[in-house]
Write a protein that holds these residues in place. Structure first.
Motif, PDB file in Angstrom:
ATOM      1  N   LEU A  68      57.531 -20.193 -17.605  1.00 20.19           N
ATOM      2  CA  LEU A  68      58.368 -20.848 -16.598  1.00 20.19           C
ATOM      3  C   LEU A  68      59.537 -21.486 -17.318  1.00 20.19           C
ATOM      4  O   LEU A  68      59.349 -22.348 -18.184  1.00 20.19           O
ATOM      5  CB  LEU A  68      57.585 -21.921 -15.835  1.00 20.19           C
ATOM      6  CG  LEU A  68      56.492 -21.472 -14.878  1.00 20.19           C
ATOM      7  CD1 LEU A  68      56.064 -22.652 -14.004  1.00 20.19           C
ATOM      8  CD2 LEU A  68      56.927 -20.321 -14.005  1.00 20.19           C
ATOM      9  N   CYS A  69      60.753 -21.063 -16.968  1.00 16.98           N
ATOM     10  CA  CYS A  69      61.963 -21.559 -17.607  1.00 16.98           C
ATOM     11  C   CYS A  69      62.784 -22.384 -16.627  1.00 16.98           C
ATOM     12  O   CYS A  69      62.626 -22.282 -15.414  1.00 16.98           O
ATOM     13  CB  CYS A  69      62.809 -20.390 -18.123  1.00 16.98           C
ATOM     14  SG  CYS A  69      62.014 -19.448 -19.435  1.00 16.98           S
ATOM     15  N   ARG A  70      63.685 -23.190 -17.196  1.00 15.49           N
ATOM     16  CA  ARG A  70      64.520 -24.052 -16.360  1.00 15.49           C
ATOM     17  C   ARG A  70      65.687 -23.310 -15.743  1.00 15.49           C
ATOM     18  O   ARG A  70      66.136 -23.643 -14.639  1.00 15.49           O
ATOM     19  CB  ARG A  70      65.049 -25.221 -17.189  1.00 15.49           C
ATOM     20  CG  ARG A  70      64.007 -26.260 -17.498  1.00 15.49           C
ATOM     21  CD  ARG A  70      64.492 -27.270 -18.508  1.00 15.49           C
ATOM     22  NE  ARG A  70      64.369 -26.744 -19.876  1.00 15.49           N
ATOM     23  CZ  ARG A  70      64.383 -27.504 -20.964  1.00 15.49           C
ATOM     24  NH1 ARG A  70      64.519 -28.808 -20.841  1.00 15.49           N
ATOM     25  NH2 ARG A  70      64.259 -26.966 -22.164  1.00 15.49           N
ATOM     26  N   GLY A 120      55.971 -12.043 -19.331  1.00 20.50           N
ATOM     27  CA  GLY A 120      56.406 -12.361 -17.976  1.00 20.50           C
ATOM     28  C   GLY A 120      57.253 -13.620 -18.023  1.00 20.50           C
ATOM     29  O   GLY A 120      56.955 -14.552 -18.783  1.00 20.50           O
ATOM     30  N   ILE A 121      58.310 -13.653 -17.225  1.00 15.04           N
ATOM     31  CA  ILE A 121      59.223 -14.803 -17.299  1.00 15.04           C
ATOM     32  C   ILE A 121      59.831 -15.061 -15.927  1.00 15.04           C
ATOM     33  O   ILE A 121      60.092 -14.120 -15.168  1.00 15.04           O
ATOM     34  CB  ILE A 121      60.311 -14.540 -18.366  1.00 15.04           C
ATOM     35  CG1 ILE A 121      60.873 -15.834 -18.930  1.00 15.04           C
ATOM     36  CG2 ILE A 121      61.383 -13.606 -17.858  1.00 15.04           C
ATOM     37  CD1 ILE A 121      61.530 -15.673 -20.288  1.00 15.04           C
ATOM     38  N   ARG A 122      60.017 -16.344 -15.574  1.00 11.57           N
ATOM     39  CA  ARG A 122      60.639 -16.634 -14.281  1.00 11.57           C
ATOM     40  C   ARG A 122      61.182 -18.055 -14.237  1.00 11.57           C
ATOM     41  O   ARG A 122      60.823 -18.908 -15.064  1.00 11.57           O
ATOM     42  CB  ARG A 122      59.661 -16.402 -13.136  1.00 11.57           C
ATOM     43  CG  ARG A 122      58.706 -17.534 -12.774  1.00 11.57           C
ATOM     44  CD  ARG A 122      57.837 -17.070 -11.618  1.00 11.57           C
ATOM     45  NE  ARG A 122      57.079 -18.121 -10.952  1.00 11.57           N
ATOM     46  CZ  ARG A 122      57.468 -18.762  -9.847  1.00 11.57           C
ATOM     47  NH1 ARG A 122      58.658 -18.494  -9.320  1.00 11.57           N
ATOM     48  NH2 ARG A 122      56.716 -19.681  -9.273  1.00 11.57           N
ATOM     49  N   VAL A 123      62.043 -18.293 -13.243  1.00 11.50           N
ATOM     50  CA  VAL A 123      62.577 -19.626 -12.949  1.00 11.50           C
ATOM     51  C   VAL A 123      62.146 -19.972 -11.528  1.00 11.50           C
ATOM     52  O   VAL A 123      62.608 -19.352 -10.569  1.00 11.50           O
ATOM     53  CB  VAL A 123      64.114 -19.662 -13.052  1.00 11.50           C
ATOM     54  CG1 VAL A 123      64.627 -21.068 -12.710  1.00 11.50           C
ATOM     55  CG2 VAL A 123      64.577 -19.248 -14.444  1.00 11.50           C
ATOM     56  N   PRO A 124      61.247 -20.921 -11.341  1.00 10.45           N
ATOM     57  CA  PRO A 124      60.764 -21.238  -9.997  1.00 10.45           C
ATOM     58  C   PRO A 124      61.809 -21.993  -9.180  1.00 10.45           C
ATOM     59  O   PRO A 124      62.587 -22.783  -9.725  1.00 10.45           O
ATOM     60  CB  PRO A 124      59.540 -22.120 -10.266  1.00 10.45           C
ATOM     61  CG  PRO A 124      59.828 -22.761 -11.584  1.00 10.45           C
ATOM     62  CD  PRO A 124      60.605 -21.751 -12.382  1.00 10.45           C
TER      63      PRO A 124
END
Length: 208
Positions: A68-70, A120-124
């Motif tokens: 989870l990235c900013r 896996g990578i995402r910005v919520p």
């Protein structure tokens, strides 16, 4: 027993997020609502926490954990992104999407896929989740909170406390969140491949 934080969904109390961030720094797992059901988070640099995260979900090392990235800029530090991938990421972030990308050397090997070296990578799109990442000071390892042997994720903080209170350091309650995991899209091939359908409108990204 897990600490229980009631956090405002639109104006998260920074004091509570700092306390939850400290529990992560101390090696704990924290359950947090996102724009696609609850996720369980751990520090990226904590091997024991990564192992605990997998045990809680019943996952082996071939299952992608998600970072989870900013923001989009932070994604580029942990994943290799070409111009085609960048355009899609720019349309999709923040949002309920998880993208499979080639990991950079900044990603510990225990987090990336052991043979493919992908992550896996995402910005919520959720203020509480983003606030917790900010309090932690770095991207966080995460996995959707789907109980082992079940198909549906959890989205109720009280149920999570009853089922996992002895395995989590903290549970953040910000009211209801969706009862559906992210849509997972693999961007490592010649064309995007939808691996799992969940939250999000694929047509909005030019996919189907």
């Amino acid at each position: 027993m897990a600490q229980f934080f009631v956090v405002h969904p639109d104006n998260p109390q920074s004091r509570l997020l700092r306390q939850a961030g400290q529990l992560l720094a101390d090696g704990g797992l924290v359950a947090v609502p996102t724009d696609s059901s609850y996720a369980v988070l751990a520090r990226l640099d904590d091997k024991a926490a990564a192992d605990a995260l997998r045990r809680l979900r019943g996952l082996d090392d071939r299952h992608h954990l998600t970072l989870l990235c900013r923001d989009l800029a932070e994604i580029g530090h942990f994943a290799r992104v070409d111009n085609r991938q960048y355009r899609l990421l720019k349309m999709a972030t923040p949002g309920p999407w998880t993208f499979i990308l080639e990991a950079t050397r900044e990603v510990p090997r225990r987090v990336s896929h052991p043979s493919r070296k992908t992550i896996g990578i995402r910005v919520p799109d959720h203020k509480v989740a983003l606030g917790l990442i900010e309090s932690a000071g770095s991207p966080l390892m995460s996995t959707t909170l789907i109980p082992e042997g079940e198909d549906e994720p959890l989205n109720d903080a009280e149920e999570i406390r009853q089922r996992y209170g002895n395995q989590l350091a903290a549970i953040i309650d910000s009211g209801p969140c969706p009862l559906m995991p992210t849509t997972v899209i693999d961007l490592t091939g010649e064309a995007p491949e939808v691996v799992r359908r969940g939250q999000g409108n694929l047509a909005a990204l030019g996919l189907s």
